[in-house]
Design a protein around this motif. Sequence first.
Motif, PDB file in Angstrom:
ATOM      1  N   VAL A 103       0.862  -1.186   0.000  1.00 36.00           N
ATOM      2  CA  VAL A 103       0.000   0.000   0.000  1.00 36.00           C
ATOM      3  C   VAL A 103       0.899   1.237   0.000  1.00 36.00           C
ATOM      4  O   VAL A 103       1.748   1.400   0.880  1.00 36.00           O
ATOM      5  N   THR A 104       0.713   2.065  -1.000  1.00 31.01           N
ATOM      6  CA  THR A 104       1.502   3.295  -1.089  1.00 31.01           C
ATOM      7  C   THR A 104       0.545   4.483  -1.210  1.00 31.01           C
ATOM      8  O   THR A 104      -0.670   4.303  -1.374  1.00 31.01           O
ATOM      9  N   LEU A 105       1.120   5.670  -1.114  1.00 31.13           N
ATOM     10  CA  LEU A 105       0.316   6.896  -1.088  1.00 31.13           C
ATOM     11  C   LEU A 105       0.918   7.869  -2.085  1.00 31.13           C
ATOM     12  O   LEU A 105       2.125   7.898  -2.275  1.00 31.13           O
ATOM     13  N   THR A 106       0.078   8.687  -2.709  1.00 26.53           N
ATOM     14  CA  THR A 106       0.627   9.808  -3.456  1.00 26.53           C
ATOM     15  C   THR A 106       0.081  11.102  -2.865  1.00 26.53           C
ATOM     16  O   THR A 106      -1.107  11.197  -2.554  1.00 26.53           O
ATOM     17  N   SER A 107       0.971  12.072  -2.665  1.00 23.99           N
ATOM     18  CA  SER A 107       0.600  13.271  -1.917  1.00 23.99           C
ATOM     19  C   SER A 107       1.354  14.476  -2.454  1.00 23.99           C
ATOM     20  O   SER A 107       2.452  14.341  -2.989  1.00 23.99           O
ATOM     21  N   ASN A 108       0.751  15.649  -2.271  1.00 22.80           N
ATOM     22  CA  ASN A 108       1.480  16.875  -2.630  1.00 22.80           C
ATOM     23  C   ASN A 108       2.444  17.296  -1.513  1.00 22.80           C
ATOM     24  O   ASN A 108       3.161  18.273  -1.646  1.00 22.80           O
ATOM     25  N   GLY A 109       2.430  16.592  -0.390  1.00 25.42           N
ATOM     26  CA  GLY A 109       3.422  16.816   0.663  1.00 25.42           C
ATOM     27  C   GLY A 109       3.044  17.854   1.705  1.00 25.42           C
ATOM     28  O   GLY A 109       3.688  17.941   2.750  1.00 25.42           O
ATOM     29  N   ILE A 110       1.984  18.627   1.450  1.00 29.94           N
ATOM     30  CA  ILE A 110       1.687  19.746   2.366  1.00 29.94           C
ATOM     31  C   ILE A 110       1.369  19.229   3.781  1.00 29.94           C
ATOM     32  O   ILE A 110       1.840  19.784   4.770  1.00 29.94           O
ATOM     33  N   LEU A 111       0.568  18.186   3.880  1.00 32.46           N
ATOM     34  CA  LEU A 111       0.212  17.650   5.200  1.00 32.46           C
ATOM     35  C   LEU A 111       1.014  16.404   5.566  1.00 32.46           C
ATOM     36  O   LEU A 111       0.807  15.817   6.626  1.00 32.46           O
ATOM     37  N   ASN A 128       4.702   8.667  -2.949  1.00 31.01           N
ATOM     38  CA  ASN A 128       5.072   9.499  -4.093  1.00 31.01           C
ATOM     39  C   ASN A 128       4.743  10.939  -3.716  1.00 31.01           C
ATOM     40  O   ASN A 128       3.628  11.217  -3.269  1.00 31.01           O
ATOM     41  N   ILE A 129       5.692  11.813  -3.895  1.00 33.34           N
ATOM     42  CA  ILE A 129       5.466  13.220  -3.545  1.00 33.34           C
ATOM     43  C   ILE A 129       5.558  14.054  -4.819  1.00 33.34           C
ATOM     44  O   ILE A 129       6.558  13.969  -5.551  1.00 33.34           O
ATOM     45  N   SER A 130       4.520  14.819  -5.080  1.00 33.46           N
ATOM     46  CA  SER A 130       4.511  15.645  -6.288  1.00 33.46           C
ATOM     47  C   SER A 130       5.256  16.937  -6.018  1.00 33.46           C
ATOM     48  O   SER A 130       4.974  17.634  -5.041  1.00 33.46           O
ATOM     49  N   LEU A 131       6.193  17.245  -6.886  1.00 33.29           N
ATOM     50  CA  LEU A 131       7.014  18.453  -6.707  1.00 33.29           C
ATOM     51  C   LEU A 131       7.450  18.930  -8.086  1.00 33.29           C
ATOM     52  O   LEU A 131       8.295  18.320  -8.725  1.00 33.29           O
ATOM     53  N   ASP A 132       6.857  20.020  -8.528  1.00 31.82           N
ATOM     54  CA  ASP A 132       7.124  20.488  -9.892  1.00 31.82           C
ATOM     55  C   ASP A 132       8.181  21.576  -9.952  1.00 31.82           C
ATOM     56  O   ASP A 132       8.636  21.932 -11.032  1.00 31.82           O
ATOM     57  N   THR A 133       8.509  22.150  -8.792  1.00 36.37           N
ATOM     58  CA  THR A 133       9.480  23.246  -8.800  1.00 36.37           C
ATOM     59  C   THR A 133      10.183  23.342  -7.449  1.00 36.37           C
ATOM     60  O   THR A 133       9.635  22.908  -6.425  1.00 36.37           O
ATOM     61  N   LEU A 134      11.376  23.927  -7.474  1.00 36.71           N
ATOM     62  CA  LEU A 134      12.105  24.195  -6.223  1.00 36.71           C
ATOM     63  C   LEU A 134      12.097  25.689  -5.915  1.00 36.71           C
ATOM     64  O   LEU A 134      12.745  26.136  -4.971  1.00 36.71           O
ATOM     65  N   ASP A 135      11.381  26.436  -6.727  1.00 40.30           N
ATOM     66  CA  ASP A 135      11.359  27.885  -6.566  1.00 40.30           C
ATOM     67  C   ASP A 135      10.034  28.316  -5.922  1.00 40.30           C
ATOM     68  O   ASP A 135       8.951  27.984  -6.425  1.00 40.30           O
ATOM     69  N   GLY A 136      10.157  29.035  -4.803  1.00 40.26           N
ATOM     70  CA  GLY A 136       8.967  29.406  -4.029  1.00 40.26           C
ATOM     71  C   GLY A 136       7.943  30.190  -4.835  1.00 40.26           C
ATOM     72  O   GLY A 136       6.742  29.937  -4.753  1.00 40.26           O
ATOM     73  N   GLU A 137       8.411  31.107  -5.667  1.00 44.27           N
ATOM     74  CA  GLU A 137       7.488  31.938  -6.431  1.00 44.27           C
ATOM     75  C   GLU A 137       6.792  31.116  -7.523  1.00 44.27           C
ATOM     76  O   GLU A 137       5.581  31.246  -7.749  1.00 44.27           O
ATOM     77  N   LEU A 148       5.866  25.367  -0.488  1.00 45.86           N
ATOM     78  CA  LEU A 148       7.038  24.625  -0.973  1.00 45.86           C
ATOM     79  C   LEU A 148       7.885  24.094   0.187  1.00 45.86           C
ATOM     80  O   LEU A 148       8.345  22.959   0.163  1.00 45.86           O
ATOM     81  N   ASP A 149       8.069  24.925   1.223  1.00 45.45           N
ATOM     82  CA  ASP A 149       8.921  24.496   2.343  1.00 45.45           C
ATOM     83  C   ASP A 149       8.336  23.245   3.018  1.00 45.45           C
ATOM     84  O   ASP A 149       9.060  22.328   3.397  1.00 45.45           O
ATOM     85  N   LYS A 150       7.003  23.194   3.132  1.00 43.36           N
ATOM     86  CA  LYS A 150       6.384  22.004   3.761  1.00 43.36           C
ATOM     87  C   LYS A 150       6.635  20.764   2.911  1.00 43.36           C
ATOM     88  O   LYS A 150       6.935  19.681   3.418  1.00 43.36           O
ATOM     89  N   THR A 151       6.485  20.918   1.595  1.00 39.08           N
ATOM     90  CA  THR A 151       6.688  19.763   0.714  1.00 39.08           C
ATOM     91  C   THR A 151       8.143  19.304   0.783  1.00 39.08           C
ATOM     92  O   THR A 151       8.414  18.103   0.874  1.00 39.08           O
ATOM     93  N   LEU A 152       9.075  20.249   0.784  1.00 43.23           N
ATOM     94  CA  LEU A 152      10.491  19.863   0.851  1.00 43.23           C
ATOM     95  C   LEU A 152      10.806  19.184   2.182  1.00 43.23           C
ATOM     96  O   LEU A 152      11.534  18.189   2.225  1.00 43.23           O
ATOM     97  N   ARG A 153      10.209  19.701   3.264  1.00 47.11           N
ATOM     98  CA  ARG A 153      10.445  19.052   4.573  1.00 47.11           C
ATOM     99  C   ARG A 153       9.856  17.641   4.582  1.00 47.11           C
ATOM    100  O   ARG A 153      10.409  16.727   5.171  1.00 47.11           O
ATOM    101  N   ALA A 154       8.713  17.480   3.894  1.00 44.37           N
ATOM    102  CA  ALA A 154       8.080  16.154   3.850  1.00 44.37           C
ATOM    103  C   ALA A 154       8.961  15.157   3.103  1.00 44.37           C
ATOM    104  O   ALA A 154       9.019  13.982   3.448  1.00 44.37           O
ATOM    105  N   VAL A 155       9.652  15.634   2.056  1.00 39.28           N
ATOM    106  CA  VAL A 155      10.560  14.743   1.319  1.00 39.28           C
ATOM    107  C   VAL A 155      11.632  14.222   2.277  1.00 39.28           C
ATOM    108  O   VAL A 155      11.880  13.017   2.372  1.00 39.28           O
ATOM    109  N   GLU A 156      12.243  15.148   3.027  1.00 37.42           N
ATOM    110  CA  GLU A 156      13.286  14.755   3.983  1.00 37.42           C
ATOM    111  C   GLU A 156      12.724  13.818   5.049  1.00 37.42           C
ATOM    112  O   GLU A 156      13.309  12.804   5.393  1.00 37.42           O
TER     113      GLU A 156
END
Length: 339
Positions: A103-111, A128-137, A148-156
């Motif tokens: 069982v796996t999950l796909t998420s935008n990482g925010i929560l 699976n974490i969706s991440l289309d950019t590393l640029d905040g803007e 973006l910071d939440k998604t990046l922290r979720a990756v880590e």
Amino acid sequence: MIDRTHEPEAGGLRDSRGRLIDYLRVSVTDRCNLRCAYCMSEEGIAWKPHGDMLSFEELLRCCRVTAALGIRKVKVTGGEPLVRRGTAGFIAALKAVPGIKQVTLTSNGILLGEELGRLAAAGLDGVNISLDTLDGETFRRLTRRDGLDKTLRAVEGAWAAGLKVKINCVPLRGINDHELAAIAALAKDRPLAVRFIELMPLGNAEGFRPVAGEEAAAALEGRYGKLTPFAGKPGNGPAVYYTLEGFAGIVGFINPLSRGFCETCNRMRLSSQGILKPCLAGEVCLDLRALLRSGADDGALRQAVLEAAARKPAGHHFSGLCGKAGERCRDQEMFRIGG
Ligand code: SAM
Ligand code: SF4
């Protein structure tokens, strides 16, 4: 009339072309806390009574029936699956369904960061974490939200929690196509997979220009050197993986447009409204919610799943979405069918 020649044998659930169907993507909600412009409209989705959605118990019942027929892997998706309260508990229950091995999950990482403890305790196998950019803007413009910071922290966090992590990026011409090598670099020091997925003409994708997988691959080779085919099979699906010199992780490409991935397609999709779709972009939609709520027994559900498998088309035809063949489908957009 249902064609009984497609009844599963010991070899599992097969469609009329002999493809093994062992993977189900289950969308638990069509709601989302982002508004990725190629996926959802700015307003999000119209309000609907809560009861339109399948309860977790109804979703589980569908999963039990499909598992008895041969589904072995389930991906929990959405909308954003973590905006629905109780998703971690649903995952724990899925893990206990006989036959389901992953069982796996796909998420935008925010929560995801705040849910990781519960998800790991539920036995989640990977994310699976969706991440289309590393640029905040760019993130703000593309998703119409901050985070973006939440998604990046979720990756880590997910990686540190020992989950198998895949990053999914949809390259978009003029938006993030200059960032692909930088996004791939997330796999440099971590043993995770970064995948590039060609934008499909579904949902709100009109007006966005895809970048072909080959071009994304060339961008990576331009920065890191030759892509070497990866011998392992790290996923359930159509991605083709490569290693790069000096990378702890791998990179992958999913090229539904330039390459096609239908010949080996192994999946069906169940939406949160109970629509079972044997093909992402095909017109066949079976209404399991109507069956469930009419008091149908598991035998009738089983026949519906077999019918979906038997009617799985040979390939997608993105121009002929649901409804064309006289079968109106509630769930056509990516945020409803879960990607
Ligand atoms: N909200 C979760 C997420 O973003 O991972 C799960 C659902 S989302 C619909 C699943 C995936 O579909 C995301 O990686 C997203 O980028 C992708 N997606 C959405 N629309 C797409 C399109 N038209 N073509 C290709 N991928 C798309
Ligand atoms: Fe939400 Fe995922 Fe669609 Fe973005 S891609 S709007 S995160 S469902």
